[in-house]
Design an enzyme around this catalytic site. Sequence first.
Site, PDB file in Angstrom:
ATOM      1  CG  HIS A 126      -0.197   0.025   2.528  1.00 46.67           C
ATOM      2  ND1 HIS A 126       0.353  -1.114   3.089  1.00 46.67           N
ATOM      3  CD2 HIS A 126       0.092   1.031   3.395  1.00 46.67           C
ATOM      4  CE1 HIS A 126       0.925  -0.804   4.244  1.00 46.67           C
ATOM      5  NE2 HIS A 126       0.787   0.491   4.446  1.00 46.67           N
ATOM      6  CB  SER A 176       9.578   3.728  -4.843  1.00 41.61           C
ATOM      7  OG  SER A 176       9.949   4.694  -5.802  1.00 41.61           O
ATOM      8  CE1 TYR A 189       5.090   7.397  -2.323  1.00 44.32           C
ATOM      9  CE2 TYR A 189       7.114   7.358  -3.614  1.00 44.32           C
ATOM     10  CZ  TYR A 189       5.925   6.769  -3.233  1.00 44.32           C
ATOM     11  OH  TYR A 189       5.562   5.547  -3.754  1.00 44.32           O
ATOM     12  CB  ALA A 192       7.965   7.526   3.343  1.00 42.48           C
ATOM     13  N   GLY A 222      10.428   1.155 -10.454  1.00 39.42           N
ATOM     14  CA  GLY A 222      11.095   2.286 -11.096  1.00 39.42           C
ATOM     15  C   GLY A 222      10.321   3.576 -10.967  1.00 39.42           C
ATOM     16  CB  ALA A 227       3.367  12.226 -19.486  1.00 41.52           C
TER      17      ALA A 227
END
Length: 242
Positions: A126, A176, A189, A192, A222, A227
Site C-alpha cells: 500500500h 520504490s 515521499y 518514507a 522504477g 508525463a
Amino acid sequence: MSSDLTDPGRAMKVLLLTGLGALFFAYYWADNFDPASLQGARVLLTGASAGVGEELAYHYARLGSHLVLTAHTEAFLQKVVGNCRKLGAPKIFYIAADMASPEVPERVVQFALDKLGGLDYLVLNHLGAAPAGAAARSAQATSWLMQVNFLSYVQLTSLALPSLTDSKGSLVVVSSLLGRVPTSFSSPYSAAKFALDSFFGSLRRELDLQDVNVAITMCILGLQDRASAAEGIRGGPSIQPS
C-alpha cells in the site's frame, strides 16, 4: 611470460575454467521458485485494490493461496475479491482499511490471523501519494505520508512477525527507486521510502543474527514517466491513500 592460447593444454584449461564459472553462476542465480509452494499458503496482501497489488492478488489466487486482501476502497476490493474467486483462490477475505490511522494495522493483522489461522506471507504494497510542490513538504503532509508509507509497514511487520516466525514465512516489501535515488518534487515521499529500505535492511540482518528463518524481499519499482510527473507538478489531486 606471455600466455599462448594456441597451446592446446592452456586453451583447454581456459575453456574448463570458463565452463566452471558459468556453471557456478547458473547454480547460484537460477530461479528455484516452485509454484506449488504457494498452494495453500496464507497471504496477507495490502494495497490490493489496484495496480501492482491487484495483479499480485490474481497471481496468488491462480496458485491456490488463501488470501486476506486489504486496501482503502471497499468497492474496488470487492471487485478484486470476485476476480480472485474466479481464478481459483480457495479462501479469500477482505477488510477495507485506511493505513493513515495508527490503530488500523493491528485490526488488519488480527483479522488475517483470525480468518487464516496464521500467516506464511505478508506482502506490503500500500502507499499514499501526495501532490508535488511546496504543499507536499508541509509538516502535516509529511506526517501523513510517513504514517501510511512507513510507520504502518513497521506496525504490520511487528504484529505479523510472530506468526511468520512460526511458519518460517516470508515478508515482501514493495518499495520504490525513490528510496535509493532522491529526485525533485518528492521529498517526503522519498524520505518514507528511504526509511523503508533502511528499516528492512537492518531487520534482515537482525533476524539472521537471531536465527529467525523469515525471508525479507525488497521489490524496488522504477520511476514514473515524465508525463505523469509533469501532471503532478501542474497541480495534482490532494493527498489520496491507495
